[in-house]
Design a protein around this motif. Structure first.
Motif, PDB file in Angstrom:
ATOM      1  N   ASP A  80       0.837  -1.210   0.000  1.00 39.98           N
ATOM      2  CA  ASP A  80       0.000   0.000   0.000  1.00 39.98           C
ATOM      3  C   ASP A  80       0.870   1.259   0.000  1.00 39.98           C
ATOM      4  O   ASP A  80       0.585   2.232  -0.711  1.00 39.98           O
ATOM      5  N   ILE A  81       1.919   1.247   0.822  1.00 44.32           N
ATOM      6  CA  ILE A  81       2.831   2.397   0.879  1.00 44.32           C
ATOM      7  C   ILE A  81       3.488   2.621  -0.474  1.00 44.32           C
ATOM      8  O   ILE A  81       3.575   3.750  -0.966  1.00 44.32           O
ATOM      9  N   LEU A  82       3.933   1.536  -1.088  1.00 43.44           N
ATOM     10  CA  LEU A  82       4.570   1.629  -2.399  1.00 43.44           C
ATOM     11  C   LEU A  82       3.626   2.256  -3.423  1.00 43.44           C
ATOM     12  O   LEU A  82       4.020   3.129  -4.203  1.00 43.44           O
ATOM     13  N   GLY A  83       2.369   1.821  -3.390  1.00 45.64           N
ATOM     14  CA  GLY A  83       1.396   2.386  -4.318  1.00 45.64           C
ATOM     15  C   GLY A  83       1.194   3.872  -4.106  1.00 45.64           C
ATOM     16  O   GLY A  83       1.090   4.639  -5.074  1.00 45.64           O
ATOM     17  N   ASP A  84       1.149   4.291  -2.833  1.00 44.58           N
ATOM     18  CA  ASP A  84       0.973   5.718  -2.527  1.00 44.58           C
ATOM     19  C   ASP A  84       2.194   6.522  -2.951  1.00 44.58           C
ATOM     20  O   ASP A  84       2.080   7.587  -3.573  1.00 44.58           O
ATOM     21  N   TYR A  85       3.379   6.030  -2.586  1.00 46.28           N
ATOM     22  CA  TYR A  85       4.597   6.770  -2.877  1.00 46.28           C
ATOM     23  C   TYR A  85       4.877   6.838  -4.374  1.00 46.28           C
ATOM     24  O   TYR A  85       5.472   7.806  -4.855  1.00 46.28           O
ATOM     25  N   TYR A  86       4.454   5.797  -5.108  1.00 49.86           N
ATOM     26  CA  TYR A  86       4.763   5.772  -6.525  1.00 49.86           C
ATOM     27  C   TYR A  86       4.053   6.885  -7.288  1.00 49.86           C
ATOM     28  O   TYR A  86       4.483   7.268  -8.381  1.00 49.86           O
ATOM     29  N   LEU A  87       2.997   7.420  -6.716  1.00 48.02           N
ATOM     30  CA  LEU A  87       2.308   8.539  -7.352  1.00 48.02           C
ATOM     31  C   LEU A  87       3.225   9.748  -7.496  1.00 48.02           C
ATOM     32  O   LEU A  87       3.035  10.582  -8.385  1.00 48.02           O
ATOM     33  N   SER A  88       4.218   9.857  -6.607  1.00 47.67           N
ATOM     34  CA  SER A  88       5.177  10.972  -6.653  1.00 47.67           C
ATOM     35  C   SER A  88       6.519  10.542  -7.230  1.00 47.67           C
ATOM     36  O   SER A  88       7.507  11.269  -7.105  1.00 47.67           O
ATOM     37  N   ARG A  89       6.555   9.395  -7.893  1.00 50.11           N
ATOM     38  CA  ARG A  89       7.829   8.840  -8.363  1.00 50.11           C
ATOM     39  C   ARG A  89       8.574   9.787  -9.292  1.00 50.11           C
ATOM     40  O   ARG A  89       9.797   9.956  -9.175  1.00 50.11           O
ATOM     41  N   ALA A  90       7.866  10.415 -10.222  1.00 49.72           N
ATOM     42  CA  ALA A  90       8.540  11.292 -11.191  1.00 49.72           C
ATOM     43  C   ALA A  90       9.190  12.481 -10.487  1.00 49.72           C
ATOM     44  O   ALA A  90      10.324  12.860 -10.820  1.00 49.72           O
ATOM     45  N   ASP A  91       8.487  13.082  -9.523  1.00 54.61           N
ATOM     46  CA  ASP A  91       9.058  14.212  -8.787  1.00 54.61           C
ATOM     47  C   ASP A  91      10.268  13.777  -7.969  1.00 54.61           C
ATOM     48  O   ASP A  91      11.285  14.490  -7.910  1.00 54.61           O
ATOM     49  N   ILE A  92      10.156  12.622  -7.310  1.00 55.09           N
ATOM     50  CA  ILE A  92      11.261  12.140  -6.478  1.00 55.09           C
ATOM     51  C   ILE A  92      12.502  11.906  -7.332  1.00 55.09           C
ATOM     52  O   ILE A  92      13.616  12.303  -6.975  1.00 55.09           O
ATOM     53  N   ALA A  93      12.319  11.278  -8.490  1.00 49.97           N
ATOM     54  CA  ALA A  93      13.453  11.011  -9.365  1.00 49.97           C
ATOM     55  C   ALA A  93      14.059  12.305  -9.903  1.00 49.97           C
ATOM     56  O   ALA A  93      15.283  12.422 -10.052  1.00 49.97           O
ATOM     57  N   ALA A  94      13.201  13.291 -10.180  1.00 53.55           N
ATOM     58  CA  ALA A  94      13.686  14.535 -10.786  1.00 53.55           C
ATOM     59  C   ALA A  94      14.353  15.468  -9.784  1.00 53.55           C
ATOM     60  O   ALA A  94      15.347  16.128 -10.115  1.00 53.55           O
ATOM     61  N   TYR A  95      13.828  15.528  -8.553  1.00 51.96           N
ATOM     62  CA  TYR A  95      14.243  16.585  -7.645  1.00 51.96           C
ATOM     63  C   TYR A  95      15.065  16.118  -6.441  1.00 51.96           C
ATOM     64  O   TYR A  95      15.710  16.952  -5.798  1.00 51.96           O
ATOM     65  N   MET A  96      15.064  14.826  -6.129  1.00 54.79           N
ATOM     66  CA  MET A  96      15.920  14.378  -5.037  1.00 54.79           C
ATOM     67  C   MET A  96      17.392  14.695  -5.281  1.00 54.79           C
ATOM     68  O   MET A  96      18.126  14.984  -4.322  1.00 54.79           O
ATOM     69  N   PRO A  97      17.891  14.674  -6.533  1.00 54.49           N
ATOM     70  CA  PRO A  97      19.294  15.078  -6.726  1.00 54.49           C
ATOM     71  C   PRO A  97      19.585  16.494  -6.237  1.00 54.49           C
ATOM     72  O   PRO A  97      20.713  16.784  -5.826  1.00 54.49           O
ATOM     73  N   LEU A  98      18.574  17.385  -6.250  1.00 51.70           N
ATOM     74  CA  LEU A  98      18.788  18.739  -5.747  1.00 51.70           C
ATOM     75  C   LEU A  98      19.002  18.752  -4.240  1.00 51.70           C
ATOM     76  O   LEU A  98      19.686  19.631  -3.704  1.00 51.70           O
ATOM     77  N   THR A  99      18.398  17.807  -3.545  1.00 47.12           N
ATOM     78  CA  THR A  99      18.516  17.759  -2.088  1.00 47.12           C
ATOM     79  C   THR A  99      19.797  17.065  -1.641  1.00 47.12           C
ATOM     80  O   THR A  99      20.205  17.196  -0.487  1.00 47.12           O
ATOM     81  N   LEU A 100      20.435  16.313  -2.534  1.00 50.42           N
ATOM     82  CA  LEU A 100      21.567  15.487  -2.158  1.00 50.42           C
ATOM     83  C   LEU A 100      22.705  16.277  -1.502  1.00 50.42           C
ATOM     84  O   LEU A 100      23.247  15.842  -0.481  1.00 50.42           O
ATOM     85  N   PRO A 101      23.098  17.461  -2.017  1.00 50.28           N
ATOM     86  CA  PRO A 101      24.181  18.205  -1.342  1.00 50.28           C
ATOM     87  C   PRO A 101      23.829  18.581   0.097  1.00 50.28           C
ATOM     88  O   PRO A 101      24.704  18.568   0.978  1.00 50.28           O
ATOM     89  N   TYR A 102      22.551  18.894   0.363  1.00 49.31           N
ATOM     90  CA  TYR A 102      22.135  19.243   1.729  1.00 49.31           C
ATOM     91  C   TYR A 102      22.089  17.991   2.603  1.00 49.31           C
ATOM     92  O   TYR A 102      22.458  18.035   3.784  1.00 49.31           O
ATOM     93  N   THR A 103      21.660  16.883   2.009  1.00 49.40           N
ATOM     94  CA  THR A 103      21.625  15.627   2.763  1.00 49.40           C
ATOM     95  C   THR A 103      23.020  15.242   3.225  1.00 49.40           C
ATOM     96  O   THR A 103      23.234  14.865   4.381  1.00 49.40           O
ATOM     97  N   ARG A 104      23.982  15.354   2.314  1.00 49.07           N
ATOM     98  CA  ARG A 104      25.362  14.997   2.671  1.00 49.07           C
ATOM     99  C   ARG A 104      25.940  15.970   3.690  1.00 49.07           C
ATOM    100  O   ARG A 104      26.629  15.555   4.638  1.00 49.07           O
ATOM    101  N   ALA A 105      25.650  17.257   3.517  1.00 50.24           N
ATOM    102  CA  ALA A 105      26.189  18.256   4.442  1.00 50.24           C
ATOM    103  C   ALA A 105      25.581  18.101   5.831  1.00 50.24           C
ATOM    104  O   ALA A 105      26.285  18.215   6.844  1.00 50.24           O
ATOM    105  N   LEU A 106      24.285  17.838   5.897  1.00 53.27           N
ATOM    106  CA  LEU A 106      23.633  17.680   7.197  1.00 53.27           C
ATOM    107  C   LEU A 106      24.019  16.372   7.872  1.00 53.27           C
ATOM    108  O   LEU A 106      24.067  16.293   9.109  1.00 53.27           O
TER     109      LEU A 106
END
Length: 254
Positions: free
Chosen positions: A104-130
């Protein structure tokens, strides 16, 4: 970093194949803390990987080991020790139920799959720094439509938790200023101080706007210093969700 492939995919990419089986949940138990069930688009199947594999959106995070035993349960004692007799008779996890919740969680999260794939790379520098300050990413971020006229821009928000569990959210601007408003300032990077609690009941969280070109290492150091200088006003200040309006939040002192 390696991961363990589980199950067999048929390459169809259909929603019917996006399932987590009891064997996957059992295998996650064998791996233990620090591992998660994630979805691999390239093979249309769940995999077990370190949560860090989802930092850049390559894999879709479904559920970490630390959270799997409380899925679908309101039991306060059903944690990673999985010792609750009421939830797990005989001390054995109900892998079929756990897998069903993960699906069920996978089905819900997959609705945002395109955004996650596109924009998570933008968060990566902050994730590593934090991470250098002990902060961990919580789940994968979400996109929010802009609503600040004349500065209408979208953001992508990623929540982080300090070693003490204090929650902050980094909101990255996704759009450039509207050319029709040439005098408008560049969209800021916004830090929402969730751990401080809402400004008023049902209201917004305090926030701080920063220039988006500030190096992520400096942003991370500022966040860590802020949490040290401004502890939560109440023990339960970190409780509650991070959703809700944020356009009228008052900047927090830095």
């Amino acid at each position: 970093m390696t991961h363990t492939d589980l199950g067999t995919g048929n390459g169809s990419g259909t929603a019917a194949r996006r399932t987590v089986e009891p064997a996957h949940a059992r295998a996650l138990t064998d791996h233990g803390p620090g591992w998660a069930i994630m979805w691999d688009d390239h093979h249309d199947q769940p995999v077990i990987a370190r949560p860090e594999r989802g930092d850049d959106g390559t894999l879709l995070e479904v559920c970490a080991y630390e959270h799997m035993f409380g899925l679908g349960s309101d039991c306060d004692t059903c944690d990673d020790a999985h010792t609750c007799e009421a939830c797990m008779p005989g001390g054995q996890p109900d892998f079929e139920t756990i897998a069903a919740h993960m699906t069920d969680i996978l089905g819900d999260y997959y609705l945002s799959r395109a955004d996650i794939a596109a924009y998570m790379p933008l968060t990566l520098p902050y994730t590593r720094a934090l991470r250098a300050h002990g902060y961990q990413r919580h789940l994968q971020g979400s996109r929010r439509p802009g609503s600040r006229s004349p500065r209408i821009y979208d953001t992508y928000g990623q929540e982080y938790r300090s070693p003490e569990g204090h929650r902050v959210e980094v909101n990255i601007p996704l759009t450039a200023p509207d050319p029709a408003h040439g005098d408008a300032p560049a969209p800021p990077l916004t830090i929402r101080w969730i751990y401080l609690g809402r400004i008023a009941s049902g209201g917004t969280y305090p926030h701080t706007d920063l220039r988006a070109d500030i190096p992520p290492a400096d942003v991370a150091a500022m966040i860590a210093a802020h949490v040290d200088i401004h502890p939560p006003a109440a023990p339960d200040a970190t409780a509650g969700g991070a959703d809700g309006p944020d356009s009228a939040a008052t900047p927090a002192p830095v």
